[in-house]
Design an enzyme around this catalytic site. Sequence first.
Site, mmCIF file in Angstrom:
data_model
loop_
_atom_site.group_PDB
_atom_site.id
_atom_site.type_symbol
_atom_site.label_atom_id
_atom_site.label_comp_id
_atom_site.label_asym_id
_atom_site.label_seq_id
_atom_site.Cartn_x
_atom_site.Cartn_y
_atom_site.Cartn_z
ATOM 1 N N GLU A 21 1.172 -1.115 -0.243
ATOM 2 C CA GLU A 21 -0.031 -0.005 0.030
ATOM 3 C C GLU A 21 1.048 1.194 0.098
ATOM 4 O OE1 GLU A 21 -1.416 1.936 3.274
ATOM 5 O OE2 GLU A 21 -1.248 0.267 4.706
ATOM 6 N N LYS A 155 -3.503 -1.146 14.350
ATOM 7 C CA LYS A 155 -2.757 -0.175 14.855
ATOM 8 C C LYS A 155 -3.324 -0.031 16.581
ATOM 9 C CE LYS A 155 -3.597 2.488 11.404
ATOM 10 N NZ LYS A 155 -3.566 1.994 10.184
HETATM 11 N N1 PSU Z 1 -0.517 0.899 8.732
HETATM 12 C C1 PSU Z 1 0.720 1.742 9.177
HETATM 13 N N2 PSU Z 1 0.564 3.052 8.999
HETATM 14 C C2 PSU Z 1 -0.422 3.673 7.934
HETATM 15 C C3 PSU Z 1 -1.569 2.894 7.884
HETATM 16 C C4 PSU Z 1 -1.482 1.697 8.201
HETATM 17 O O1 PSU Z 1 1.743 1.434 9.494
HETATM 18 O O2 PSU Z 1 -0.402 4.963 7.787
HETATM 19 C C5 PSU Z 1 -2.751 3.301 7.265
HETATM 20 C C6 PSU Z 1 -3.304 2.284 6.137
HETATM 21 O O3 PSU Z 1 -3.387 2.703 4.754
HETATM 22 C C7 PSU Z 1 -4.731 2.263 6.892
HETATM 23 C C8 PSU Z 1 -5.122 3.416 6.968
HETATM 24 O O4 PSU Z 1 -5.607 1.513 5.680
HETATM 25 O O5 PSU Z 1 -3.733 3.788 8.021
HETATM 26 C C9 PSU Z 1 -6.370 3.504 7.949
HETATM 27 O O6 PSU Z 1 -6.864 4.794 7.948
HETATM 28 P P1 PSU Z 1 -8.254 4.904 8.380
HETATM 29 O O7 PSU Z 1 -8.093 4.681 10.068
HETATM 30 O O8 PSU Z 1 -8.419 6.368 8.395
HETATM 31 O O9 PSU Z 1 -9.421 4.152 7.833
#
Ligand code: PSU
Length: 299
Positions: A21, A155
Amino acid sequence: MAVSDEVREALDRGRPVVALESTIIAHGLPRPRNLQVAEELEELVRAGGAVPATVAVLDGRPHVGLDKEQLARVAGESGLRKLGHRDLAPAVAAGASGATTVSGTAFLAARAGIRVFATGGLGGVHREWAQTQDESADLRLLARVRIAVVCAGVKSVLDVPATLQRLETLGVGVLGFRTTEFPGFYLSSSGEPVDWTAGSAAEVAGVLRAQDALGGPPSALIVANPVPAAEQLDPALHDRVLAQALAACAREGVTGQAVTPFLLDHLVRHTDGASLEANVAAVRGNVRLAAEIATAYAA
Ligand code: PSU
Ligand code: MN
């Protein structure tokens, strides 16, 4: 959708491919470290005998597999949007550029025919969900595409038990890799149990083949791979700084797409970069394992 020649050829020949990603590059890691990490991750996939396919949208065109210049754009261009699955159509129509989250990447990678995807940590149910209803679109999208997502859990800024519950409700399989506990992203364990454990990449590939054979509505498989204990963030430091980060987020009224980058950035700055090292270590491990799984699956 532009699938790079190298990725197209590998897919046509049944060779292993690993999707990566781009949101973690554009919005999850600080510059200039982010470009080094992006290049290193592609190298790790190659070292594992697979072809890397980093996913992003550039000038309204979804790309699966980036060349060096395109990767540098993702890492360095200011104003790059953060694109979840639902943002793809507006971005394409507007000719916009953006980095794809897990939901955006999983969708495009699966459309291209890629079976294995590596990231850091998934999005999930945020703490305070009862007030904000903030649940990452990652979860629902993963209930609808057949792709294995190798990650270090979700996370730790999130509500981990609630996220696991949602994955169960949505019918998304979760497999601990050599662990009976769900990993905690920066931490090796979240303390939550997992129902299934795989001991090798070959075993994971067996699960993917079983999914293929069973058929029916597609769904993802989460391969939860803990960061090595020696490389995890100190748990006491993690808990202390995370509490401060969540308080700062509430105080500054940060909402929506900005929440995750805000929390990750706060952790980096208030742990003297230790959270960044744990984050990068986790992603490295996931990318290595994803290459192994893709190779075992292609065999
Ligand atoms: N994992 C990481 N760093 C990130 C992300 C995931 O180590 O920045 C990103 C991924 O792209 C994930 C997104 O899909 O954060 C989720 O964001 P939100 O909570 O706004 O959906
Ligand atoms: Mn959100």
